[in-house]
Design an enzyme around this catalytic site. Structure first.
Site, short mmCIF file in Angstrom:
data_model
loop_
_atom_site.label_atom_id
_atom_site.label_comp_id
_atom_site.label_asym_id
_atom_site.label_seq_id
_atom_site.Cartn_x
_atom_site.Cartn_y
_atom_site.Cartn_z
N LYS A 62 0.75 -1.37 -0.13
CA LYS A 62 0.12 -0.26 0.01
C LYS A 62 0.82 1.46 0.03
O LYS A 62 0.40 2.39 -0.56
CB LYS A 62 -0.92 0.06 1.27
CG LYS A 62 -2.07 -1.06 1.00
CD LYS A 62 -3.06 -0.84 2.05
CE LYS A 62 -4.21 -1.74 2.08
NZ LYS A 62 -5.31 -1.73 2.97
N ASN A 83 -4.86 2.34 -1.70
CA ASN A 83 -5.46 0.97 -2.04
C ASN A 83 -6.30 0.65 -3.12
O ASN A 83 -6.34 -0.52 -3.45
CB ASN A 83 -6.42 0.70 -0.64
CG ASN A 83 -7.75 1.19 -0.91
OD1 ASN A 83 -7.96 2.12 -1.60
ND2 ASN A 83 -8.67 0.17 -0.45
N GLY A 127 -0.99 1.24 12.70
CA GLY A 127 -0.32 0.79 11.43
C GLY A 127 -1.24 1.39 10.26
O GLY A 127 -1.63 2.34 10.58
N GLY A 128 -1.10 0.86 9.19
CA GLY A 128 -1.76 1.28 7.91
C GLY A 128 -3.34 1.61 8.35
O GLY A 128 -3.89 2.43 7.85
N GLY A 237 -14.98 -7.19 10.13
CA GLY A 237 -14.15 -6.44 9.13
C GLY A 237 -14.62 -6.62 7.65
O GLY A 237 -14.34 -5.88 6.51
P1 ATR Z 1 -1.89 -2.72 9.12
O1 ATR Z 1 -1.39 -2.03 7.94
O2 ATR Z 1 -2.76 -3.71 8.53
O3 ATR Z 1 -2.39 -1.97 10.02
P2 ATR Z 1 0.74 -3.00 10.26
O4 ATR Z 1 1.21 -1.62 9.77
O5 ATR Z 1 1.45 -4.19 10.24
O6 ATR Z 1 -0.55 -3.59 9.59
O7 ATR Z 1 0.16 -2.82 11.69
C1 ATR Z 1 -0.10 -4.11 12.70
C2 ATR Z 1 -0.42 -3.43 14.02
O8 ATR Z 1 -0.74 -4.37 14.82
C3 ATR Z 1 0.37 -2.31 14.85
O9 ATR Z 1 -0.11 -1.54 15.38
C4 ATR Z 1 1.10 -3.29 15.68
O10 ATR Z 1 1.71 -2.81 16.81
P3 ATR Z 1 3.20 -2.19 16.75
O11 ATR Z 1 3.35 -0.96 16.24
O12 ATR Z 1 3.72 -2.20 18.14
O13 ATR Z 1 4.01 -3.15 16.00
C5 ATR Z 1 -0.06 -4.21 16.18
N1 ATR Z 1 0.41 -5.49 16.75
C6 ATR Z 1 1.06 -6.42 15.97
N2 ATR Z 1 1.22 -7.46 16.99
C7 ATR Z 1 0.93 -7.01 18.12
C8 ATR Z 1 0.73 -7.65 19.56
N3 ATR Z 1 1.25 -8.92 19.62
N4 ATR Z 1 0.31 -6.93 20.56
C9 ATR Z 1 -0.55 -5.56 19.96
N5 ATR Z 1 -0.33 -4.99 19.12
C10 ATR Z 1 0.14 -5.79 17.97
#
Ligand code: ATR
Length: 271
Positions: A62, A83, A127-128, A237
């Protein structure tokens, strides 16, 4: 276009509409391996050469697609993610992001009277998906958005960038942040297929709050199941996925398709 894309329901949705509107076309899965950064540039160039009307981008493409675009919609620019790409007749490429619109619309589908200013909103994750949703909620008039992320700096960065009405919250305070909350949104991957459940206690969440998850595999995440059991309204979702697809289809084919019971039935049958 994504990696992986096997699980995507978008081909089913768009091909349903292509048939419904008697268009001569097909929506196909395009797995593009991100290991070689050149792949995304080659894939986009190949699509242009083959006369595609456009494409969707999903994880992890993205943001990386942005340098290859000629125009980027202001909404996508602020979100830092695209997207939907539209190939113009002159060969130019334009990028859009309909994820935030799709999310807000999915809440309105469940409750047409739902309002962004009904009360504080808690967004888990930074995240995104979080960026798209937070931006859309602020645009639609949210008064207070509490962004809570495991890595606090990322929550703070979103809050700094978008300003009021955002507040960054420490991950350790996520349970208490639910006090007075009218809408809780999970944008993390926790609760997704093959991932552990999201670790959050809903005790402080008001009974009238709506609980939403951007995940749609499974359709009911442990978070949504816990919320349903205690009487909160839930939104999965799938609504976001289907609603972001409508403006994308319109951008490619000039018609806004509808979300019929038939389409919902077909998508639900894949789970
Ligand atoms: P997307 O684009 O789908 O939002 P992403 O950018 O990879 O995906 O973001 C994933 C989100 O899930 C992030 O906010 C991540 O937290 P971090 O910024 O600390 O990495 C969160 N996330 C992933 N694993 C996690 C966990 N075990 N507990 C809490 N949050 C988690």
């Amino acid at each position: 276009m994504g990696w992986p894309v096997e699980q995507s329901r978008s081909p089913l949705i768009h091909n349903h509409w292509i048939t419904e509107h008697q268009l001569n076309g097909a929506y196909v899965r395009l797995p593009v391996n991100p290991e070689n950064p050149q792949n995304i540039a080659d894939a986009i160039a190949g699509m242009r050469a083959m006369g595609f009307a456009g494409c969707n981008l999903t994880m992890p493409h993205k943001s990386v697609v942005i340098p290859y675009l000629d125009h980027i919609d202001p909404v996508a620019k602020v979100m830092g993610a695209v997207n939907t790409v539209v190939f113009g007749d002159d060969g130019s490429l334009s990028g859009y992001n309909y994820d935030g619109f799709g999310f807000v619309q999915s809440l309105l589908d469940v409750d047409p009277n739902w309002r962004t200013d009904a009360g504080p909103i808690v967004v888990l994750g930074a995240g995104g998906a979080s960026r798209a949703i937070v931006y859309a909620l602020a645009q639609y008039g949210a008064k207070e958005i509490r962004v809570c992320n495991r890595t606090f700096d990322k929550a703070q960065a979103i809050a700094d960038e978008f300003g009021s009405p955002l507040k960054a919250i420490e991950w350790g305070n996520r349970h208490a942040a639910l006090v007075d909350c009218a809408l809780l949104i999970n944008t993390t991957n926790q609760g997704m297929y093959a991932q552990p459940a999201l670790d959050i206690l809903l005790d402080a969440l008001p009974a009238h709050a709506v609980v939403s998850d951007v995940i749609y595999v499974p359709l009911e995440t442990p978070l949504l199941a816990a919320a349903r059991v205690r009487g909160n309204q839930t939104v999965n979702g799938l609504g976001m996925l289907i609603n972001q697809a409508r403006p994308a289809f319109n951008a490619w084919f000039g018609v806004t398709p509808s979300i019929s019971t038939e389409l919902l039935k077909a998508v639900n049958a894949t789970f």
